[in-house]
Design an enzyme around this catalytic site. Structure first.
Site, PDB file in Angstrom:
ATOM      1  N   CYS A  39       0.812  -1.218   0.000  1.00 57.17           N
ATOM      2  CA  CYS A  39       0.000   0.000   0.000  1.00 57.17           C
ATOM      3  C   CYS A  39       0.849   1.274   0.000  1.00 57.17           C
ATOM      4  O   CYS A  39       0.320   2.359  -0.211  1.00 57.17           O
ATOM      5  CB  CYS A  39      -0.916   0.015   1.221  1.00 57.17           C
ATOM      6  SG  CYS A  39       0.029  -0.015   2.760  1.00 57.17           S
ATOM      7  N   CYS A 111      -1.529  -4.685   7.210  1.00 58.61           N
ATOM      8  CA  CYS A 111      -1.299  -3.501   8.054  1.00 58.61           C
ATOM      9  C   CYS A 111      -0.711  -3.939   9.405  1.00 58.61           C
ATOM     10  O   CYS A 111       0.172  -3.272   9.949  1.00 58.61           O
ATOM     11  CB  CYS A 111      -2.595  -2.741   8.264  1.00 58.61           C
ATOM     12  SG  CYS A 111      -3.556  -2.557   6.751  1.00 58.61           S
TER      13      CYS A 111
HETATM   14  S1  FES Z   1      -3.575   0.087   4.023  1.00 51.53           S
HETATM   15 FE1  FES Z   1      -1.452   0.601   4.295  1.00 51.53          FE
HETATM   16  S2  FES Z   1      -1.052   0.167   6.357  1.00 51.53           S
HETATM   17 FE2  FES Z   1      -3.129  -0.275   6.122  1.00 51.53          FE
END
Ligand code: FES
Length: 170
Positions: A39, A111
């Site tokens: 992400c 995460c």
């Molecule tokens: S979506 Fe990147 S840390 Fe949660």
């Protein structure tokens, strides 16, 4: 367009709204910045370590991530306080953290992995700065560490992904 809210547990929501141990430790013994290539989010862990006993006396974090990352980082700082580096390394897995927080939606597992990976990178950095790797620490990076890249590695990975196809191959 409406978005379906993620099924976060009440504990995730509580720690997202009121995170514990947020912010810098100015005189930290070790600091590690790590990001998740899934992400692009980043986290910094600050640890204050008793250098005689290797006990973590204080742990804080800064997160540039989502609610799940803020909440898991926050609970990690609570879980590791008062433990030795070895105990933290052996006992604190991302699965345990996710369980402690009441579960994570599957799309948000990474995460929690980022939180534990950044923590492990901080512990590895502490020993490698001293030029002394303890017997209990694996030589190879663990799954969590591989998923939590150092800042430079993350930038390199993300910029490779963003390059147009024709620029990628030499
Ligand atoms: S979506 Fe990147 S840390 Fe949660």
């Amino acid at each position: 367009m409406s978005r379906i809210p993620l099924p976060y547990s009440p504990k995730v929501m509580d720690l997202f709204r009121n995170p514990k141990n947020l912010g810098k430790i100015e005189d930290a013994t070790v600091t590690a910045v790590a990001g998740n290539p899934a992400c692009g989010d980043m986290i910094t862990f600050y640890l204050k370590i008793n250098e005689q006993t290797y006990v973590i006396e204080k742990a804080q974090f800064e997160s540039y991530g989502c609610a799940a990352n803020i909440a898991t980082s926050s609970i990690v700082t609570e879980m590791i306080k008062g433990l030795t580096l070895e105990a933290v390394w052996t006992d604190i897995s991302w699965e345990k953290v996710a369980q402690e927080i009441g579960g994570l939606p599957s799309v948000k597992s990474h995460c929690g992995v980022l939180a534990v990976g950044a923590l492990r990178r901080a512990i590895r950095k502490y020993f490698s700065d001293k030029g002394n790797t303890p017997a209990w620490m694996p030589k190879e990076n663990t799954f969590e560490e591989k998923q939590a890249l150092e800042e430079e590695e993350l930038v390199k990975t993300l910029s490779t992904r963003l390059k147009p196809e024709e620029e990628k191959s030499p």
